[in-house]
Design a protein around this motif. Structure first.
Motif, PDB file in Angstrom:
ATOM      1  N   GLN A   3      26.512  33.908  42.270  1.00 35.93           N
ATOM      2  CA  GLN A   3      27.042  35.253  42.372  1.00 35.93           C
ATOM      3  C   GLN A   3      27.110  35.651  43.834  1.00 35.93           C
ATOM      4  O   GLN A   3      26.211  35.353  44.611  1.00 35.93           O
ATOM      5  N   PRO A  48      38.880  39.010  34.677  1.00 40.24           N
ATOM      6  CA  PRO A  48      38.145  40.036  33.932  1.00 40.24           C
ATOM      7  C   PRO A  48      37.323  40.938  34.854  1.00 40.24           C
ATOM      8  O   PRO A  48      36.695  40.459  35.801  1.00 40.24           O
ATOM      9  N   LEU A  50      34.234  43.567  34.693  1.00 37.88           N
ATOM     10  CA  LEU A  50      33.138  43.960  33.811  1.00 37.88           C
ATOM     11  C   LEU A  50      32.331  45.109  34.404  1.00 37.88           C
ATOM     12  O   LEU A  50      32.394  45.381  35.604  1.00 37.88           O
ATOM     13  N   HIS A  53      27.976  43.577  35.274  1.00 36.46           N
ATOM     14  CA  HIS A  53      27.824  42.144  34.975  1.00 36.46           C
ATOM     15  C   HIS A  53      27.472  41.863  33.523  1.00 36.46           C
ATOM     16  O   HIS A  53      26.865  40.831  33.209  1.00 36.46           O
ATOM     17  N   ASN A  54      27.848  42.741  32.644  1.00 38.72           N
ATOM     18  CA  ASN A  54      27.580  42.540  31.221  1.00 38.72           C
ATOM     19  C   ASN A  54      28.836  41.983  30.559  1.00 38.72           C
ATOM     20  O   ASN A  54      29.868  42.658  30.493  1.00 38.72           O
ATOM     21  N   ASP A  55      28.743  40.736  30.075  1.00 38.27           N
ATOM     22  CA  ASP A  55      29.901  40.098  29.448  1.00 38.27           C
ATOM     23  C   ASP A  55      30.402  40.865  28.230  1.00 38.27           C
ATOM     24  O   ASP A  55      31.553  40.702  27.817  1.00 38.27           O
ATOM     25  N   GLN A  56      29.523  41.680  27.657  1.00 40.87           N
ATOM     26  CA  GLN A  56      29.891  42.448  26.473  1.00 40.87           C
ATOM     27  C   GLN A  56      30.471  43.817  26.818  1.00 40.87           C
ATOM     28  O   GLN A  56      30.778  44.600  25.919  1.00 40.87           O
ATOM     29  N   PRO A  58      33.399  44.785  29.093  1.00 39.97           N
ATOM     30  CA  PRO A  58      34.577  44.777  29.973  1.00 39.97           C
ATOM     31  C   PRO A  58      35.147  46.189  30.091  1.00 39.97           C
ATOM     32  O   PRO A  58      35.074  46.982  29.142  1.00 39.97           O
ATOM     33  N   ASN A  61      40.801  44.828  34.167  1.00 40.64           N
ATOM     34  CA  ASN A  61      41.161  43.525  34.732  1.00 40.64           C
ATOM     35  C   ASN A  61      41.590  43.683  36.186  1.00 40.64           C
ATOM     36  O   ASN A  61      42.160  44.714  36.567  1.00 40.64           O
ATOM     37  N   ARG A 111      31.381  36.468  40.264  1.00 42.60           N
ATOM     38  CA  ARG A 111      30.767  35.265  39.696  1.00 42.60           C
ATOM     39  C   ARG A 111      31.650  34.087  40.069  1.00 42.60           C
ATOM     40  O   ARG A 111      32.850  34.077  39.771  1.00 42.60           O
ATOM     41  N   GLU A 135      34.921  35.897  37.428  1.00 44.26           N
ATOM     42  CA  GLU A 135      35.027  37.287  36.989  1.00 44.26           C
ATOM     43  C   GLU A 135      34.516  38.213  38.076  1.00 44.26           C
ATOM     44  O   GLU A 135      33.860  37.785  39.022  1.00 44.26           O
ATOM     45  N   SER A 137      32.639  42.145  38.693  1.00 40.86           N
ATOM     46  CA  SER A 137      31.913  43.231  38.042  1.00 40.86           C
ATOM     47  C   SER A 137      31.670  44.374  39.011  1.00 40.86           C
ATOM     48  O   SER A 137      31.464  44.155  40.209  1.00 40.86           O
TER      49      SER A 137
END
Length: 211
Positions: A3, A48, A50, A53-56, A58, A61, A111, A135, A137
């Motif tokens: 990161q 993406p 986010l 940094h939470n993949d869940q 978003p 973009n 990332r 990605e 964030s």
């Protein structure tokens, strides 16, 4: 995976379309000795975007990205809260939009995966010549990390200035003077949990370096 962090300077906002245009500083990893070359970024838009940094979670973009001497110019398409029905999603989108727009959250976390990486001799640092951008964030960055980013930004600006003033050197991607680099002949796949023995100083019997 690694990161790297940047600070976002917002240049303009399109409230109606939910677009944020800004400049991300030269990426800096958690380790001060690392060097990340902005021009080494490899990516395919959209990237993406986010929340924290939470993949869940978003929130949009990255639809525009261009590497320049002063950083990475980005255009971020946020999803507007009035475009969704879910109360939970609406709350997240409002929080992200207001936090970024007002400057309360101005950190960006990239990332990345190293593609062409070399050890920096006489340090624990790595030089990322080429890297895959996976990605982006919006993150809250502690003061000490922000200071590191600012320092890296100043160092990179000095390198660019020195490079531009040297008639024999037209590249802005030259490493810092005094740091010796060994560029690998081939890119090795990422290693997980590996330990590499290194030559230790005279006052030690051995040393290890985590890679």
């Amino acid at each position: 995976m690694n990161q790297a962090y940047s600070l976002l300077t917002i240049k303009s906002i399109d409230e109606e379309k939910g677009m944020i245009y800004g400049i991300a500083t030269t990426p800096a990893t958690d380790r001060v000795d690392d060097i990340v070359e902005p021009h080494g970024a490899k990516f395919t838009l959209p990237v993406p975007f986010l929340w924290q940094h939470n993949d869940q979670k978003p929130v949009g973009n990255v639809v525009q990205a261009e590497v320049k001497a002063d950083g990475i110019h980005v255009g971020i398409q946020m999803v507007l809260a009035d475009q969704v029905q879910s109360a939970e999603l609406k709350e997240r989108l409002l929080l992200a939009w207001d936090s970024i727009k007002t400057g309360l959250v101005r950190g960006l976390s990239i990332r990345l995966r190293g593609l062409k990486v070399a050890d920096i001799q006489n340090s624990w640092g790595l030089h990322f010549f080429e890297w895959e951008w996976l990605e982006l964030s919006a993150v809250t960055i502690p003061a000490n990390q922000e200071a590191t980013i600012t320092g890296v930004k100043s160092l990179y600006a000095a390198q660019v200035s020195k490079s531009n003033n040297d008639p024999e050197n037209k590249s802005v991607q030259q490493p810092e003077s005094g740091l010796q680099h060994t560029i690998p002949k081939s890119v090795q796949p990422p290693k997980v949990g590996g330990v590499e023995l290194i030559k230790a100083p005279k006052f030690k019997t051995t040393g290890v370096k985590f890679v």
